[in-house]
Motif scaffolding. Structure first.
Motif, short mmCIF file in Angstrom:
data_model
loop_
_atom_site.label_atom_id
_atom_site.label_comp_id
_atom_site.label_asym_id
_atom_site.label_seq_id
_atom_site.Cartn_x
_atom_site.Cartn_y
_atom_site.Cartn_z
N GLY A 155 1.05 -1.10 -0.03
CA GLY A 155 -0.48 -0.08 0.01
C GLY A 155 0.81 1.13 0.03
O GLY A 155 0.53 2.02 -0.17
N GLY A 156 2.23 1.15 0.09
CA GLY A 156 3.06 2.28 -0.17
C GLY A 156 2.29 3.00 -1.61
O GLY A 156 2.23 2.71 -2.67
N THR A 157 3.26 4.55 -1.10
CA THR A 157 3.04 5.05 -2.76
C THR A 157 4.52 4.88 -3.77
O THR A 157 5.17 4.40 -3.08
CB THR A 157 3.09 7.69 -2.04
N ALA A 158 4.22 5.31 -4.45
CA ALA A 158 5.21 5.75 -5.35
C ALA A 158 6.86 6.18 -5.04
O ALA A 158 7.09 6.01 -5.50
CB ALA A 158 5.04 6.09 -7.37
N ALA A 159 6.37 7.19 -4.55
CA ALA A 159 7.83 7.84 -3.71
C ALA A 159 7.96 7.30 -2.79
O ALA A 159 9.47 6.99 -2.76
CB ALA A 159 7.07 9.31 -2.83
N GLU A 160 7.17 6.48 -1.88
CA GLU A 160 7.88 5.20 -0.97
C GLU A 160 8.27 3.90 -1.55
O GLU A 160 9.55 3.84 -1.29
CB GLU A 160 6.54 5.33 0.07
N ALA A 161 8.54 3.77 -2.76
CA ALA A 161 8.60 2.49 -3.46
C ALA A 161 9.78 3.50 -4.47
O ALA A 161 10.80 2.31 -5.13
CB ALA A 161 7.69 2.19 -4.30
N ALA A 162 10.46 4.90 -3.74
CA ALA A 162 11.07 5.33 -5.28
C ALA A 162 10.75 5.18 -6.46
O ALA A 162 11.72 4.60 -7.59
CB ALA A 162 12.50 4.64 -5.03
N LEU A 163 9.90 4.82 -7.15
CA LEU A 163 9.63 4.59 -8.38
C LEU A 163 9.96 5.71 -9.43
O LEU A 163 10.39 5.56 -11.32
CB LEU A 163 7.66 3.96 -8.18
N ASP A 164 10.21 6.62 -8.71
CA ASP A 164 10.60 7.95 -9.47
C ASP A 164 12.35 7.61 -9.95
O ASP A 164 12.71 8.48 -10.37
CB ASP A 164 10.61 8.71 -8.92
N GLY A 165 12.80 6.99 -8.65
CA GLY A 165 13.90 6.45 -9.01
C GLY A 165 14.68 5.64 -10.28
O GLY A 165 15.75 4.90 -10.98
#
Lengths: 199, 298
Positions: B274-284
């Motif tokens: 349930g984590g956000t994209a930011a928490e999963a560091a998907l912007d990396g």
């Protein structure tokens, strides 16, 4: 007195190469050669290197670029029927060749390996930007610019993804106890040089 | 489950704005959901990786890891030492075994460590985060935290080399390890069977022998595509970097049209929990993992 029958190079490898005492245990099955991802690029696959050591071919082994093809994937190690730590023996042979000044000129993995170590030894941690640039510029400035330009989109992508920091060029990450760290490495090197007769 | 605490060795590539910055961020998020506390080893140093041997030799390299373990023993006593990077884990565990098998190496390493005012005792286990997940939690327990199953996404579980050989996870085969596939399925995803899951990406030689390494990378991605995968997932920062970063170069060299995201298991778990994209560091990601982003947004 059985020592007398062993050739000098095998003895040297046992004394100066990491895990070198295993070399005599190779049974020449060739599983290592067949398991190596860069196998086709080795002038002499591991089992041949081991046989050459036993045959006393010191010059041919140490000047070969074979050991420098090792990617440290450990395939050979887990598949060897006699459990020889082949990866480490290759690293050890490469180290011996390098320390004796016998490794091939402009061997790129040898250069990269030295750059990597010197990079980490300075601050205690690897500076990825300096390491990459060092590798691009190893053959001079013009070639360096060309290499850097070729990899520009990769570099910019990494910066955008926050996985590369241009500011690393001006310092960057490092440990606090640098003096203790440097003294520690110096001592370790002294002990190793004495034991392996590099001093 | 009660809170678990480990002595944590993040490694050079996981530092802020280093090449696996996204691995560390997603690991921290994953640990938050799993109630794991990671106590970073103060002043840890580089392990020498698998390329330090030529200049560094044997004892200096072992001493690098001995310093980290000595600091861990001193500052984080009673805990297991856990690394997320494959090379960090391998070097640490290897050094530990070498020292355990040789009284001479122990004496020599401690003589060098004394210069930094440290002593190595050898009373902590050296483990990989994947071992923590599989052994200390287990797939059933991990499944329990899933809020958003990764349904319908096909993953190629790319285990690679150094999380797998020479040590690997207890009970797993070197040739066909299953834990990463099991982890994917526990998160509700589909793990495709494919033949390159333990193929070497070239490792450090991606830098020094680009042509030879890119052939390896091509084989891995090609097989992932051919077996229907939409995404690759890996436990190793160098596997991740090599297989993701060089896709453009591989395309140029081999005329392929690869554009497949390469993610970490920690990102999958974070999104599934349930984590956000930011928490999963998907912007990396250099190649965006859009399917994961969509699930994270839901």
């Amino acid at each position: 007195m059985s020592e007398n029958y062993r050739n000098n190079f095998l003895k040297e490898v046992e004394e100066r190469v990491e895990e070198g005492h295993w070399v005599k245990m190779c049974m020449q099955c060739g599983v290592c050669a067949g398991s190596c991802p860069l196998g086709p690029h080795w002038a002499h696959p591991p089992q041949e290197i081991f046989m050459m050591i036993r045959a006393g071919k010191r010059e041919e082994v140490l000047t070969s670029d074979s050991m420098w093809m090792c990617t440290s994937c450990y395939n050979c190690v887990v598949r060897c029927p006699r459990k020889l730590p082949i990866t480490h023996i290759m690293h050890g042979l490469a180290n011996l060749a390098y320390r004796l000044g016998l490794s091939p000129k402009n061997q790129t993995t040898q250069k990269f390996a030295s750059m990597f170590w010197n990079n980490l030894a300075q601050t205690g941690r690897v500076n990825e930007l300096k390491l990459s640039l060092g590798m691009y510029f190893k053959d001079g400035f013009a070639q360096g610019i060309k290499n850097a330009m070729a990899m520009q989109s990769v570099g910019l992508g990494m910066v955008k993804a926050k996985r590369l920091n241009p500011m690393e060029l001006f310092g960057g990450h490092g440990i606090k106890d640098k003096s203790g760290f440097h003294a520690m490495l110096k001592k370790a090197r002294e002990i190793e040089d004495r034991r392996k007769n590099f001093a | 489950m009660a809170k678990k605490t480990y002595s944590f060795y993040p490694g050079c590539s996981s530092q802020t704005k280093a090449s696996s910055d996204n691995y560390l961020k997603s690991t921290n998020s994953m640990c938050k959901y799993l109630d794991i506390e990671l106590k970073e080893i103060p002043d840890w140093n580089c392990c020498g990786a698998s390329i330090g041997y030529a200049e560094g030799g044997e004892l200096p390299r072992i001493t690098l890891s001995a310093r980290n373990m000595a600091l861990s023993e001193q500052h984080n006593p009673g805990m297991d030492l856990v690394a997320t990077c494959a090379a960090c884990w391998l070097s640490t565990r290897e050094a530990k075994e070498r020292i355990a098998h040789s009284a001479q190496t122990l004496t020599e390493a401690n003589t060098a460590l004394a210069e930094a005012g440290l002593t190595y005792k050898g009373n902590q286990a050296a483990r990989h985060m994947a071992e923590v997940l599989v052994e200390d939690f287990g797939f059933d327990e991990l499944k329990r935290g899933v809020k958003k199953p990764l349904q319908g996404i096909k993953f190629a579980g790319y285990v690679g080399c150094q999380t797998n050989r020479p040590f690997g996870l207890a009970g797993e085969s070197f040739e066909n390890p299953k834990y990463l596939d099991n982890l994917v399925e526990a998160m509700g995803g589909e793990a495709v069977p494919y033949d390159q899951k333990v193929t070497c990406c070239g490792g450090a030689l991606a830098f020094s022998e680009p042509e030879k390494s890119q052939k390896q990378i091509k084989d891995i991605i090609e097989s992932a595509y051919d077996h229907g995968a939409e995404m690759i997932v890996t436990p190793c920062p160098l596997c991740q970097a090599n297989v993701e970063i060089y896709q453009g170069e591989v395309n140029k060299r081999f005329g392929t049209k690869f554009n497949i995201p390469v993610t970490y298991y920690s990102q999958l778990i974070t999104v599934a929990y349930g984590g956000t994209a930011a928490e999963a560091a998907l912007d990396g990601q250099l190649i965006r993992a859009t399917r994961l982003e969509e699930i994270a947004k839901k």
